[in-house]
Design a protein around this motif. Sequence first.
Motif, mmCIF file in Angstrom:
data_model
loop_
_atom_site.group_PDB
_atom_site.id
_atom_site.type_symbol
_atom_site.label_atom_id
_atom_site.label_comp_id
_atom_site.label_asym_id
_atom_site.label_seq_id
_atom_site.Cartn_x
_atom_site.Cartn_y
_atom_site.Cartn_z
ATOM 1 N N LEU A 3 -2.964 -14.085 -0.130
ATOM 2 C CA LEU A 3 -3.572 -13.549 1.082
ATOM 3 C C LEU A 3 -2.528 -12.871 1.964
ATOM 4 N N ALA A 4 -1.368 -13.462 2.098
ATOM 5 C CA ALA A 4 -0.302 -12.855 2.906
ATOM 6 C C ALA A 4 0.140 -11.518 2.308
ATOM 7 N N ALA A 5 0.236 -11.453 0.963
ATOM 8 C CA ALA A 5 0.614 -10.201 0.311
ATOM 9 C C ALA A 5 -0.441 -9.123 0.541
ATOM 10 N N ASP A 6 -1.742 -9.528 0.454
ATOM 11 C CA ASP A 6 -2.808 -8.565 0.708
ATOM 12 C C ASP A 6 -2.753 -8.038 2.135
ATOM 13 N N LEU A 7 -2.559 -8.926 3.085
ATOM 14 C CA LEU A 7 -2.494 -8.507 4.490
ATOM 15 C C LEU A 7 -1.301 -7.585 4.738
ATOM 16 N N LEU A 8 -0.179 -7.893 4.094
ATOM 17 C CA LEU A 8 0.998 -7.042 4.261
ATOM 18 C C LEU A 8 0.762 -5.647 3.681
ATOM 19 N N LEU A 9 0.103 -5.577 2.511
ATOM 20 C CA LEU A 9 -0.180 -4.278 1.915
ATOM 21 C C LEU A 9 -1.146 -3.474 2.781
ATOM 22 N N LEU A 10 -2.173 -4.139 3.310
ATOM 23 C CA LEU A 10 -3.092 -3.441 4.198
ATOM 24 C C LEU A 10 -2.394 -2.938 5.453
ATOM 25 N N ASP A 70 -3.451 -24.081 -3.055
ATOM 26 C CA ASP A 70 -3.541 -23.568 -1.681
ATOM 27 C C ASP A 70 -2.336 -22.709 -1.321
ATOM 28 N N THR A 71 -1.178 -23.096 -1.830
ATOM 29 C CA THR A 71 0.027 -22.313 -1.546
ATOM 30 C C THR A 71 -0.049 -20.937 -2.196
ATOM 31 N N VAL A 72 -0.513 -20.901 -3.465
ATOM 32 C CA VAL A 72 -0.664 -19.613 -4.158
ATOM 33 C C VAL A 72 -1.697 -18.751 -3.455
ATOM 34 N N ARG A 73 -2.790 -19.365 -3.063
ATOM 35 C CA ARG A 73 -3.828 -18.607 -2.361
ATOM 36 C C ARG A 73 -3.303 -18.058 -1.037
#
Length: 482
Positions: A324-331, A317-320
Amino acid sequence: MTRRWFGSVRSRATLAATLVVAVALLAAGAAVLLSLRSDLTGQAESEAASAARAVAVELSDGRPYDKLTGLDEDDRPVQIVDERGRVVAVSEDLERVTGTGADTARPGDPGGRAGGDADDDADDSDDANGSDGPDDDAAPRGEVDSDTDFSTGTATIDGTTADYRFAAVEVEFEDRGKFTVYAGAPLAAERSAVGTATTAMLIGFPLLLAVVAGATWLVTRRALSPVEGIRREMAAITASEDLARRVPVPATHDEVARLALTTNETLAALESSVERQRRFVADASHELRSPIASLRTQLEVGAAHPELLDLDGAVTDTVRLQTLAADLLLLARLDAGERPGDARFDLGALAREHAEGRAGVTVTADEVPVAGSRAQVGRVLTNLLDNARRHARSAVTVGVRAEREWAVVAVADDGDGVPEADRERIFERFVRLDEARSRDDGGAGLGLAIARDVAVRHGGTLTVGRAPAGGALFELRLPRAR
């Protein structure tokens, strides 16, 4: 108030049009006055030259002064001066004259110039008074000069003084010397015409400028009224924050109408962007809520019952959550317009690097240089490979080739493929076609959205079609580096 008036487009347009017309009128008026004055002066010179030459011809024929017909005209000043500057004959009723070189008007006067000694003056006195002038039979003929000189002066005839244009014609005798005949033509018509034209311009020009200013004011007011309507509607939209509203489009099919259409297009794009941002925030909150809630539950259970703590699940869950946080930051960075950079790298080598160690992935890659962000393009390749491996039955193929000005990456799998109706929808954020698929296997639905956004930011495209093996074929096209 003055500053506000000059801040109006309508007032500036009116002022500019009025100034342009004023300059044009001044230039045209000056040209008309100069032309009128030149024409009338030329006409006076022609009349004066004709009169002077007629007298000169009679004088050259040896006619006595008292029989010269040009001297009998009451309204035309004629003066004959010898080479010593003495006046030898004048027209009737001529009292005073200026501008001829001999200001005195009576015969026998030296005209203010040295006229020789006393004996010469006595010898010529008879001729000067016309009592003993040459007769028609005995006097030798003189030669009339072909050149005519002009001057401007005044003449007083019978007590009335006026301006004249004088013509001077010389007549030369072998025995008597040189004589100059001056004849004047009045400039009253020229003065009157120029004065009348000037008065008409002084009265007409301000009236014409007032008409131009009023017409320009009304025309610009009517032309700019749709702009004011657009401004009021935009102010209302800003106050209400209702991006669904649109500005009125006038039926003029001109620049203002195109401005209104462009404004509505901008409002539509802004509304779409805001709506997309709202959905993004809502979906992101929903996606973040699940791993955070799961992680909290596991930690709370572990705190109460250490022997029941699922460390593997907590780490997953932590990796997921981190992914997700990295994806949101890139977007967020892509939406903010972050520039991809201009670093050069080999797209084929990058594809082999990201495919290395993946089971069932075959790579055929040429050396194709591209420019941009190596990390972002690598993220695109990772997302495409993850998506292909997730849906493939057994094999994934990757090909990198050069195609004219494009560098093309083709990622194909042997799965079920993407239905044609959903081939654009899969690039939307948080979209999963297989709703029955587990959230852990399917991800958050951001991978393909990120991949297309990165491709567009690099000046390229990302599309999906059908692979030869029946699965999905994703093609990434990026501009080749020059």
